[in-house]
Motif scaffolding. Sequence first.
Motif, mmCIF file in Angstrom:
data_model
loop_
_atom_site.group_PDB
_atom_site.id
_atom_site.type_symbol
_atom_site.label_atom_id
_atom_site.label_comp_id
_atom_site.label_asym_id
_atom_site.label_seq_id
_atom_site.Cartn_x
_atom_site.Cartn_y
_atom_site.Cartn_z
ATOM 1 N N THR A 148 0.839 -1.195 0.000
ATOM 2 C CA THR A 148 0.000 0.000 0.000
ATOM 3 C C THR A 148 0.871 1.241 0.000
ATOM 4 O O THR A 148 2.068 1.181 0.273
ATOM 5 C CB THR A 148 -0.929 0.022 1.232
ATOM 6 O OG1 THR A 148 -0.122 -0.071 2.423
ATOM 7 C CG2 THR A 148 -1.902 -1.143 1.197
ATOM 8 N N ALA A 149 0.233 2.373 -0.315
ATOM 9 C CA ALA A 149 0.944 3.654 -0.373
ATOM 10 C C ALA A 149 0.258 4.665 0.528
ATOM 11 O O ALA A 149 -0.971 4.656 0.671
ATOM 12 C CB ALA A 149 0.999 4.177 -1.809
ATOM 13 N N MET A 150 1.053 5.549 1.125
ATOM 14 C CA MET A 150 0.552 6.634 1.954
ATOM 15 C C MET A 150 1.340 7.895 1.620
ATOM 16 O O MET A 150 2.542 7.824 1.318
ATOM 17 C CB MET A 150 0.695 6.318 3.442
ATOM 18 C CG MET A 150 -0.061 5.075 3.907
ATOM 19 S SD MET A 150 0.381 4.606 5.596
ATOM 20 C CE MET A 150 2.040 3.984 5.327
ATOM 21 N N SER A 151 0.673 9.031 1.658
ATOM 22 C CA SER A 151 1.358 10.292 1.382
ATOM 23 C C SER A 151 0.525 11.448 1.916
ATOM 24 O O SER A 151 -0.696 11.464 1.734
ATOM 25 C CB SER A 151 1.587 10.469 -0.117
ATOM 26 O OG SER A 151 2.181 11.735 -0.395
ATOM 27 N N PRO A 152 1.170 12.435 2.576
ATOM 28 C CA PRO A 152 0.424 13.627 3.006
ATOM 29 C C PRO A 152 -0.062 14.472 1.841
ATOM 30 O O PRO A 152 -0.980 15.265 1.985
ATOM 31 C CB PRO A 152 1.446 14.400 3.858
ATOM 32 C CG PRO A 152 2.502 13.387 4.218
ATOM 33 C CD PRO A 152 2.550 12.446 3.055
ATOM 34 N N GLY A 153 0.560 14.312 0.677
ATOM 35 C CA GLY A 153 0.169 15.103 -0.490
ATOM 36 C C GLY A 153 1.365 15.408 -1.361
ATOM 37 O O GLY A 153 2.516 15.090 -1.025
ATOM 38 N N PRO A 154 1.145 16.025 -2.508
ATOM 39 C CA PRO A 154 2.251 16.366 -3.400
ATOM 40 C C PRO A 154 3.298 17.239 -2.704
ATOM 41 O O PRO A 154 2.963 18.178 -1.980
ATOM 42 C CB PRO A 154 1.560 17.124 -4.540
ATOM 43 C CG PRO A 154 0.142 16.629 -4.521
ATOM 44 C CD PRO A 154 -0.166 16.380 -3.072
ATOM 45 N N GLY A 155 4.566 16.905 -2.929
ATOM 46 C CA GLY A 155 5.649 17.667 -2.346
ATOM 47 C C GLY A 155 6.000 17.288 -0.931
ATOM 48 O O GLY A 155 6.927 17.860 -0.346
ATOM 49 N N SER A 156 5.284 16.323 -0.346
ATOM 50 C CA SER A 156 5.496 15.970 1.069
ATOM 51 C C SER A 156 6.002 14.552 1.250
ATOM 52 O O SER A 156 5.931 14.012 2.349
ATOM 53 C CB SER A 156 4.184 16.150 1.850
ATOM 54 O OG SER A 156 3.732 17.477 1.766
ATOM 55 N N GLY A 157 6.494 13.929 0.200
ATOM 56 C CA GLY A 157 7.024 12.588 0.331
ATOM 57 C C GLY A 157 5.932 11.530 0.342
ATOM 58 O O GLY A 157 4.733 11.832 0.309
ATOM 59 N N ALA A 158 6.364 10.283 0.406
ATOM 60 C CA ALA A 158 5.419 9.167 0.397
ATOM 61 C C ALA A 158 6.043 7.985 1.120
ATOM 62 O O ALA A 158 7.273 7.902 1.284
ATOM 63 C CB ALA A 158 5.042 8.774 -1.032
ATOM 64 N N THR A 159 5.182 7.086 1.567
ATOM 65 C CA THR A 159 5.614 5.854 2.231
ATOM 66 C C THR A 159 4.916 4.676 1.583
ATOM 67 O O THR A 159 3.690 4.678 1.451
ATOM 68 C CB THR A 159 5.281 5.881 3.736
ATOM 69 O OG1 THR A 159 5.989 6.950 4.359
ATOM 70 C CG2 THR A 159 5.665 4.569 4.403
ATOM 71 N N PHE A 160 5.696 3.687 1.185
ATOM 72 C CA PHE A 160 5.153 2.446 0.655
ATOM 73 C C PHE A 160 5.364 1.361 1.704
ATOM 74 O O PHE A 160 6.493 1.177 2.184
ATOM 75 C CB PHE A 160 5.820 2.074 -0.665
ATOM 76 C CG PHE A 160 5.337 2.907 -1.821
ATOM 77 C CD1 PHE A 160 4.371 2.431 -2.689
ATOM 78 C CD2 PHE A 160 5.830 4.193 -2.018
ATOM 79 C CE1 PHE A 160 3.916 3.198 -3.747
ATOM 80 C CE2 PHE A 160 5.383 4.971 -3.075
ATOM 81 C CZ PHE A 160 4.412 4.471 -3.936
#
Length: 393
Positions: free
Chosen positions: A350-362
């Motif tokens: 799964t993927a998580m992200s606060p939004g564009p420009g704020s990084g992401a976690t898989f």
Amino acid sequence: MKARLPVRLAVSYLLVLAVGVAVTWASVRLLAPQLFDRSMGHMFSGGPEHGGSAGQAATRTALLDALDTSLVVGAVIAAVTAGAAAAFVTRRLVTPLDAVRATTRRIAAGHYDSRVEVPAEPELAALAQDVNTLASALAETETRRVRLLGEVAHEMRTPLTAAEGYVEGMVDGVFAPDDATLAAVAEELRRLRRLAEDLSALSRAQEGRTELRVVPTDLTPLVARVGARLAPQFDDAGVRLRVHPAPAITVRVDPDRISQILTNLLGNALVACSGGPAGTGTVDLRVGRQGTTAVVEVSDTGVGLAPEDLERVFERFYRAPGGAARRSDGSGIGLTIARGLARDHGGDLTAMSPGPGSGATFRLTLPVADESTVPATPTAPSEVQVPGPDVLR
């Protein structure tokens, strides 16, 4: 051969009408004479001077004749009315179904822009909306297929053109057939092979034909080895890679497939962080356990993901919309394959992200192996020990 739906509906209405008329007729014909005789008996109980039995019989006959005539006329009127109602209701029901049928035929012929007008009836409206949703999904799939063909053609054209140029140069004497030139040709051929392998892996993943060699594996050193192998690429890009220490976690997996998933996730994270100034991007690789689930997280400080892209990044051939920052330079099938492999192991991606420009976690999740059934195996001396944070930069 079965009759069409409008005919069956009309016949069903007429059958209901016929049953109603028959019951009404039988009830009236059986009850009316008895009730009439009882009423007339009370009326003429005084004897013949009040009409006698002859008058009662004549009246009874006239009444039954009137009832028969009234029932016939009523049945005819009811049949005509029921026929009109049946035609109206049948048309209201069949017309939307015919529209759905015609639209599905157009969709099957490749006209994915066809849509069904949503009728007022809730059930038929739900059916029409489902058909429209199907048409939209097929149109999107067709768009991706066309885009994939273009991307595959582009990916193939580049190494083929380069290899052709090297070969023609050697034939014309422009390039000497030395080790460097042959190595360049071999590199282009490897690119073609990787593309073919990716497409083949996608096909196997979608068809459920992925071969897994599942063995008890300590997940922590496996993750560390992948991080150590990719560390030079992060160094070259000026992106910091941090592999966090963790205790031993035993899972039953195919180590090569899990390494493939992690390589894809780290590669995408590297691309996501490479657009900023050198030394500002950071990727964290963590291993942990939540109950009976092993968790591997790849977090980056890169371009991030929009909320609507958190699931779509796992779709086949999906790319971020034009103008949006990119997380991958591939053909858009790596994450699809990775999620398929994770689910083949009984886990998920799964993927998580606060939004564009704020990084992401898989997040990769895998079921922890039952320790009572895992044979004790010593750690091989060649295995990489878990490095602490900031070791891989």
